[in-house]
Design a protein around this motif. Structure first.
Motif, mmCIF file in Angstrom:
data_model
loop_
_atom_site.group_PDB
_atom_site.id
_atom_site.type_symbol
_atom_site.label_atom_id
_atom_site.label_comp_id
_atom_site.label_asym_id
_atom_site.label_seq_id
_atom_site.Cartn_x
_atom_site.Cartn_y
_atom_site.Cartn_z
ATOM 1 N N SER A 1 -2.675 3.678 -5.651
ATOM 2 C CA SER A 1 -1.857 3.032 -6.673
ATOM 3 C C SER A 1 -0.391 3.422 -6.552
ATOM 4 N N ASN B 1 -7.930 -1.532 -4.509
ATOM 5 C CA ASN B 1 -9.302 -1.047 -4.472
ATOM 6 C C ASN B 1 -9.740 -0.899 -3.009
ATOM 7 N N GLU C 1 -9.359 4.074 -5.445
ATOM 8 C CA GLU C 1 -8.213 3.174 -5.335
ATOM 9 C C GLU C 1 -6.952 3.956 -4.985
ATOM 10 N N GLU D 1 -2.452 -1.523 -7.982
ATOM 11 C CA GLU D 1 -3.678 -0.789 -7.688
ATOM 12 C C GLU D 1 -4.444 -1.507 -6.595
#
Length: 373
Positions: free
Chosen positions: A248, A278, A246, A276
């Motif tokens: 962030s 993915n 991920e 965040e």
């Protein structure tokens, strides 16, 4: 209740799988053994901070309305042994035995040298104090505090781009021409203009960095492989390592707008929030967090909260430049909460993980093998 049943119960407690009744039982055990602290062995002085971090995060919410947790080296031992899940087993069965130690070999933090790539393609190792001149005499100051300073660079019609690459075990700070500060973590790279020009201030990041952006009416944009961040003036941590699952953004102050490269929608986040993204399923997650957990690397500390062991070892690899192998894949998903100082050898943190989990580490050169105890 036998030792195995007690150990299994405490393991479920560590993994947040207990019923309310079982949690109450664990807390009663804590109360009981708190009266017998003088009979417990002392904990090494160097581990108190790490253990206290875990204790505070795991049990303070449970106990704050019922009692005040007295912190001493003995209370720390009780909490770490009984709350984390190795407690009763250790106390009843192995008090007289030494915990298995790591191999005598150890891994120290890597000490690579950051490299600056100038607009004309020249590469300059940042291993000494110097004044660096780019194309047409643009002046860059590199000082003894590992800071590249571009505030003396004059604005030009042509944008000249530099790239700084920080190796494993390194950190570096870049003071951009507008006064914005970028603190780069290990295994990271930043591409940016020698002097900003035009209506936007735009840079590109690979890896992780903490940005303290100078206020301006010209937007400051950070591009990574997976997300774009747009601000006017604020402080935030941005992480997008190629190997991570991920990307962030954690906001410390101000306000930022973030979107994934495959997303049309922008998300505005406020201080204390974490965005965040993915990379695999393209999903976005927003949550309130303690920003200190995600900027602790700047303070010389590794901090982990309920993090997978595999993800922890990836972070260690970026600092110690080591390789990691696992006895079997189930070990990768074990979770750990704790903290350790970054200037120590790798065994400093690995010994802590050994103490409170069911794994052991074997070190051979710069290779770490993760095994079951």
């Amino acid at each position: 209740m036998g030792t195995k049943e007690i150990y299994d119960l405490l393991k479920r407690y560590r993994e947040h799988q207990c019923t309310p009744e079982e949690e109450e039982q664990v807390m009663r055990w804590y109360d009981q053994f708190n009266d017998d602290v003088e009979n417990l062995p002392e904990i090494p002085e160097g581990k108190l901070a790490q253990l206290w971090y875990f204790i505070h995060r795991r049990i303070s919410n449970i106990t704050q309305k019922r009692r005040v947790l007295v912190f001493s080296r003995y209370a720390a031992v009780i909490a770490i042994l009984f709350i984390v899940g190795a407690g009763v087993f250790y106390f009843n069965e192995t008090r007289k035995q030494e915990q298995p130690g790591l191999a005598k070999q150890d891994i120290l933090p890597a000490r690579g040298i950051a490299v600056l790539r100038l607009s004309d393609g020249r590469e300059v190792p940042l291993d000494k104090v110097s004044i660096i001149r780019d194309k047409e005499g643009a002046m860059i100051k590199n000082d003894s505090l590992q800071i590249l300073d571009y505030t003396l660079a004059e604005k030009r019609s042509e944008l000249l781009y530099n790239t700084i690459t920080v190796p494993a075990g390194g950190e570096y700070r870049v003071l951009l021409s507008d006064g914005s500060s970028v603190r780069l973590n290990s295994c990271s790279a930043l591409t940016y203009p020698v002097a900003f020009a035009g209506d936007v201030r735009e840079v590109k990041l690979t890896g992780e960095a903490y940005f303290d952006v100078a206020k301006s009416d010209k937007p400051f944009i950070v591009n990574t492989a997976n997300i774009d961040v747009r601000v006017l003036g604020t402080s935030f941590n941005l992480s997008d390592y190629t190997a991570d699952h991920e990307a962030s953004v954690t906001l410390v102050a101000g306000k930022v707008s973030v979107r994934g490269r495959d997303e049309q929608k922008e998300f505005n986040i406020t201080p204390g929030m974490r965005f965040e993204y993915n990379k695999e399923n393209k999903q976005v997650k927003l949550e309130e967090v303690d920003p200190e957990l995600y900027i602790s690397w700047m303070l010389g500390i590794f901090k982990f909260e309920d993090m997978r062991l595999e993800d922890i070892m990836v972070k260690l690899n970026r600092w110690y430049d080591c390789s990691v192998a696992y006895e079997d894949s189930t070990l990768q998903n074990l979770r750990f909460t704790g903290a350790a100082e970054k200037d120590r050898s790798a065994s400093y943190l690995l010994e802590l993980i050994e103490t409170i989990t069911d794994v052991k580490f074997e070190i051979n050169g710069k290779n770490i093998l993760v095994e079951h105890k």
